[in-house]
Design a protein around this motif. Structure first.
Motif, short mmCIF file in Angstrom:
data_model
loop_
_atom_site.label_atom_id
_atom_site.label_comp_id
_atom_site.label_asym_id
_atom_site.label_seq_id
_atom_site.Cartn_x
_atom_site.Cartn_y
_atom_site.Cartn_z
N GLU A 84 0.84 -1.19 0.00
CA GLU A 84 0.00 0.00 0.00
C GLU A 84 0.88 1.25 0.00
OE1 GLU A 84 -2.71 0.50 3.31
OE2 GLU A 84 -4.31 0.92 1.87
N VAL A 85 0.40 2.28 -0.69
CA VAL A 85 1.15 3.53 -0.76
C VAL A 85 0.24 4.66 -0.29
CG1 VAL A 85 2.34 5.15 -2.29
CG2 VAL A 85 2.46 2.71 -2.76
N ALA A 86 0.79 5.55 0.55
CA ALA A 86 0.06 6.75 0.92
C ALA A 86 0.81 7.94 0.34
CB ALA A 86 -0.06 6.87 2.43
N ILE A 87 0.11 8.75 -0.43
CA ILE A 87 0.78 9.87 -1.08
C ILE A 87 0.53 11.15 -0.29
CG2 ILE A 87 0.87 11.26 -3.17
CD1 ILE A 87 0.60 8.84 -4.74
N LEU A 88 1.62 11.83 0.03
CA LEU A 88 1.54 13.04 0.85
C LEU A 88 1.90 14.27 0.04
CD1 LEU A 88 2.75 10.86 3.26
CD2 LEU A 88 2.47 13.01 4.45
N LEU B 102 -3.48 3.10 -7.41
CA LEU B 102 -3.05 4.50 -7.41
C LEU B 102 -2.59 4.92 -8.79
CD1 LEU B 102 -1.02 5.14 -4.16
CD2 LEU B 102 -3.26 5.98 -4.80
N TYR B 103 -1.86 4.02 -9.44
CA TYR B 103 -1.31 4.37 -10.74
C TYR B 103 -2.41 4.45 -11.80
CZ TYR B 103 1.85 4.42 -14.71
OH TYR B 103 2.52 4.77 -15.85
N GLU B 104 -3.33 3.48 -11.73
CA GLU B 104 -4.38 3.41 -12.74
C GLU B 104 -5.50 4.41 -12.48
OE1 GLU B 104 -4.35 1.72 -15.47
OE2 GLU B 104 -2.45 0.69 -15.05
N ARG B 105 -5.82 4.65 -11.22
CA ARG B 105 -6.94 5.51 -10.87
C ARG B 105 -6.53 6.63 -9.94
NH1 ARG B 105 -9.34 4.81 -14.54
NH2 ARG B 105 -10.37 2.92 -15.21
N PRO B 106 -5.63 7.50 -10.38
CA PRO B 106 -5.29 8.62 -9.52
C PRO B 106 -6.52 9.53 -9.38
CG PRO B 106 -4.36 8.92 -11.71
CD PRO B 106 -4.95 7.54 -11.68
N ARG B 107 -6.73 10.06 -8.19
CA ARG B 107 -7.92 10.89 -8.01
C ARG B 107 -7.64 12.35 -8.33
NH1 ARG B 107 -9.86 7.87 -3.39
NH2 ARG B 107 -8.82 9.29 -1.98
N SER B 108 -6.37 12.74 -8.29
CA SER B 108 -6.10 14.15 -8.53
C SER B 108 -4.91 14.33 -9.46
CB SER B 108 -5.82 14.86 -7.21
OG SER B 108 -4.62 14.38 -6.68
N ARG B 109 -4.81 15.53 -9.97
CA ARG B 109 -3.72 15.87 -10.87
C ARG B 109 -2.37 15.64 -10.20
NH1 ARG B 109 -3.93 20.67 -14.69
NH2 ARG B 109 -1.91 20.59 -15.71
N PHE B 110 -2.29 16.00 -8.90
CA PHE B 110 -1.02 15.84 -8.19
C PHE B 110 -0.56 14.39 -8.18
CE2 PHE B 110 1.35 14.80 -4.38
CZ PHE B 110 2.43 15.64 -4.52
N VAL B 111 -1.50 13.48 -7.84
CA VAL B 111 -1.15 12.07 -7.77
C VAL B 111 -0.76 11.54 -9.15
CG1 VAL B 111 -2.00 9.76 -7.22
CG2 VAL B 111 -2.61 11.68 -5.75
N ALA B 112 -1.53 11.89 -10.16
CA ALA B 112 -1.24 11.41 -11.51
C ALA B 112 0.13 11.89 -11.97
CB ALA B 112 -2.32 11.89 -12.48
N PHE C 156 2.68 12.95 -9.92
CA PHE C 156 3.79 12.54 -9.05
C PHE C 156 4.12 11.07 -9.22
CE2 PHE C 156 5.88 11.68 -4.96
CZ PHE C 156 6.84 12.66 -5.04
N LEU C 157 3.09 10.28 -9.46
CA LEU C 157 3.27 8.84 -9.62
C LEU C 157 3.29 8.54 -11.11
CD1 LEU C 157 3.44 6.80 -7.31
CD2 LEU C 157 1.08 6.20 -7.76
N GLY C 158 4.45 8.60 -11.71
CA GLY C 158 4.53 8.42 -13.15
C GLY C 158 4.29 9.72 -13.88
N LYS C 159 4.19 9.63 -15.22
CA LYS C 159 3.98 10.83 -16.04
C LYS C 159 2.58 10.77 -16.61
CE LYS C 159 8.21 12.55 -16.06
NZ LYS C 159 8.46 12.06 -14.70
N SER C 160 2.05 11.93 -16.97
CA SER C 160 0.71 11.94 -17.53
C SER C 160 0.52 13.12 -18.47
CB SER C 160 -0.33 12.01 -16.41
OG SER C 160 -1.37 11.11 -16.65
N ASN C 161 -0.43 12.93 -19.43
CA ASN C 161 -0.92 14.05 -20.24
C ASN C 161 -2.23 14.52 -19.63
OD1 ASN C 161 1.02 13.93 -22.58
ND2 ASN C 161 0.16 11.84 -22.66
N PHE C 162 -2.42 15.82 -19.56
CA PHE C 162 -3.66 16.35 -18.99
C PHE C 162 -4.44 17.13 -20.04
CE2 PHE C 162 -0.80 15.86 -15.38
CZ PHE C 162 -1.59 15.10 -14.53
#
Ligand SMILES: Nc1ncnc2c1ncn2[C@@H]1O[C@H](COP(=O)(O)OP(=O)(O)OP(=O)(O)O)[C@@H](O)[C@H]1O
Ligand SMILES: [Mg+2]
Lengths: 361, 262
Positions: free
Chosen positions: A204-208, A222-232, A234-240
């Motif tokens: 389990e991971v808790a993101i602060l 967490l990786y597949e279903r980040p709830r916020s822009r920050f998580v997406a 911080f955990l890997g890269k993403s296009n928004f």
């Protein structure tokens, strides 16, 4: 015996500065939890409150249902691996590892036996008489681990145990750490700001961020279903993509993004018509399409930059949606990339996720 | 210093000149102590060891040496215990009030010893400590504390607090942390402090002049009297012995430091 730990609204303030605000967290018996966050997000502070070195400003700490908030650290006796290890420089490897046993007044024979087992566990037999300064970084780290485990603590706390090591050694020791966790079956709480380490090691991971736990869950979730822009981000890269809902279908939305209509699957609560939404799309979920191939969402683009990563290519593609970051596995890339080359990109309607725009970098 | 910049010719010469200036008085003592005359002077016709022989034959000088030695030992123990405990306490508590206390502890270094001696004379008169072994031990022990506070505080400043946390986290009590982690780490500082406190007592004269007269007659006091009354070269022989002894102590100090750093 392993232990279950619970944090209830644990907070730490320094004057008016809030280092940790109301952390709620339940750590299951025998699991491996990682606290992940950028520098200054409060990871060490949480760990130090759990170990008992920092007094919480508010909240409670429970071990197997018992309130231990007021217990001094020597009474909690959790195993701890400090950032930089904190080995006793004037003691040999054997003396370092046997220290917690000596503190408990255990007899010579018992001590020697446990010491031998601990040295075995971390594969340092034959180094017993060396001083810490005569060891490499990786060996010191293993001494610190052995010392933290030798007295069978209920809980093992690790503060960035691998951060001082080079990449290859780090990968090796991550493997070892995971194997060790499986072998000893204790509860581990690890702190890191390395997202790969968090993903590969933890149950389990808790993101602060800024002293708050933003999201917690299994690494894949967490990786597949980040709830916020920050998580997406911080955990890997993403296009928004910033867009507006223009169409409501059964289980999907039509999202207008910069003149394009994207089809997007939703499984959670559905935003209404006209709502502004933010989509996060992982670079590896974008495919380069052949002339006949189709996808739920298709966009045309031109390669503006690329690099070779061994296992694949990383491309920056200029499109109507802005510059898209795309990862293609080398064996599936239908071409050798070239700046200025045109490209059709596509992705499935369930590939992106809807995230909150918490606007944190 | 391997790999450092080597000094230029001028710097090197200056360094040697300074060193020479510092040790020159010591080198004068050696020939004087071996003079063939009966008063303090350089040898005229030849070298002689008779003043050394006289020193070893003299009961008075030996009594003073022994007394000085025991006073220095006792006051060193006093200074080291008080100074070390204070330094550790100040380091652990670390509030503004402890800064003030630390400054107070260094006072004996700052206040001229003659002022101190006059004050002590008063108090010791009331407490019946004048011309007593215990009185001199207390006076030397207290004025030796600053040396210990300084060296131990310096050692503590470079002590990694995470070592203490690590030990406590593994279940160690305060006493175990002190005995097994903190004290071994700051031992070189304590030893240095002890050596300085010892030397301080060993060659202290001003306070002794005030608070001791007949029963307590330390070595510096006897040298002082010897110079005032007769110009006996035996004093040069004593001085030579003192120099050798002090040098030995400093060599020990160096060795201890080397072991800590190496
Ligand atoms: N003793 C203190 N007094 C005041 N502020 C503090 C104190 N200790 C920590 N902080 C602040 O609390 C915040 C969280 O610190 P913490 O050490 O928990 O961060 P971290 O997540 O471990 O960061 P890093 O990854 O850099 O180790 C930081 O902004 C820090 O400046
Ligand atoms: Mg930290």
């Amino acid at each position: 015996m392993s232990a279950a730990l619970e944090l209830r609204g644990l907070a730490k303030r320094y004057g008016s500065f809030v280092a940790v605000e109301g952390a709620d967290l339940a750590v299951e018996r025998g699991s491996f939890l990682t606290l992940l966050g950028p520098s200054g997000s409060g990871k060490t502070t949480i760990l130090m409150m759990i170990a008992g070195f920092t007094e919480p400003s508010a909240g409670q700490l429970l071990l197997d249902g018992q309130d231990i908030t007021a217990l001094p650290p020597e009474k909690r006796a959790f195993g701890m691996v400090f950032q930089g290890y904190a080995l006793f420089p004037h003691m040999s490897v054997a003396e370092n590892i046997a220290f917690p046993l000596r503190v408990r007044g255990q007899g010579r024979a018992e001590r020697d036996e446990k010491l031998r087992a601990a040295l075995d566990l971390v594969q340092l037999t034959g180094f017993a008489d060396r001083l810490p300064k005569q060891l490499s970084g990786g060996q010191q780290q293993r001494v610190a681990l052995a010392r933290a485990l030798v007295f069978d603590p209920a809980l093992l706390l690790l503060d960035e145990p691998l951060s001082a090591l080079d990449k290859k050694l780090r990968a090796e020791l991550q493997e070892e750490l995971r194997a060790l966790h499986r072998r000893v079956g204790r509860t581990f709480i690890n702190v890191t700001h390395d997202q790969e380490e968090a993903l590969s090691l933890s149950d389990e991971v808790a993101i602060l961020n800024h002293g708050r736990i933003i999201q917690k869950g299994a690494p894949a979730a967490l990786y597949e279903r980040p709830r916020s822009r920050f998580v997406a981000d911080f955990l890997g890269k993403s296009n928004f993509f910033q867009g507006v809902v223009r169409e409501l279908g059964g289980g999907w939305l039509g999202v207008q993004v910069a003149g394009l209509r994207l089809r997007q699957v939703v499984d959670g609560p559905r935003p209404g018509l006209g709502a502004a939404v933010l989509l996060s799309l992982r670079p590896e979920k974008i495919a380069a399409l052949g002339a006949e191939e189709s996808a739920d969402n298709i966009v045309e683009g031109v390669i503006s930059a690329w690099s070779y990563l061994g296992a694949g290519f990383s491309l920056a593609v200029e499109t109507a949606l802005g510059v898209l970051r795309v990862h293609l596995p080398a064996w599936r890339a239908p071409f050798v990339p070239e700046i200025g080359a045109a490209l059709r990109l596509g992705w499935a309607a369930d590939a992106p996720t809807l995230v909150d725009d918490d606007d944190a970098a | 210093m391997e790999g450092g910049y080597s000094p230029g010719r001028f710097g090197r010469a200056l360094g040697w000149a300074t060193a020479l200036y510092l040790v020159l008085p010591l080198f004068i003592i050696l020939p004087v102590s071996m003079t063939d005359q009966r008063f303090l002077s350089l040898p005229h016709e030849g070298l002689s060891l008779r003043h050394y022989a006289a020193l070893f034959a003299s009961g008075e000088w030996f009594a003073s040496i022994a007394q000085s030695f025991w006073i220095a030992c006792a006051s060193t123990i006093l200074a080291v215990s008080a100074g070390t405990l204070f330094a550790i306490a100040a380091w652990r508590i670390n509030r503004r009030a402890t800064e003030l206390l630390r400054a107070l502890m260094l006072l004996p270094l700052i206040v001229p010893s003659i002022v101190y001696a006059i004050g002590l004379y008063r108090y010791f008169g009331w407490w019946d400590l004048l011309d007593r072994f215990a009185g001199v031990v207390i006076a030397h022990g207290v004025t030796g504390i600053p040396y210990v506070v300084i060296t131990v505080s310096t050692a503590l400043a470079s002590f990694d607090v995470r070592l203490e946390q690590a030990a406590r986290g593994m279940g160690a009590s305060l006493r175990q942390v002190l005995a097994w982690v903190i004290l071994p780490r700051i031992m070189p500082g304590i030893v240095s402090g002890a050596i300085f406190a010892f030397i301080h007592s060993w060659d202290e004269l001003v306070i002794v002049l005030f608070i001791a007269s007949r029963d307590v007659f330390t070595l510096p006091r006897r040298i002082w009297d010897g110079i005032n009354e007769n110009q006996d070269p035996i004093m040069a022989a004593v001085a030579m012995l003192l120099i050798v002894f002090t040098t030995l102590l400093l060599v020990v100090d160096l060795a201890v430091r080397r072991r800590r750093d190496g």
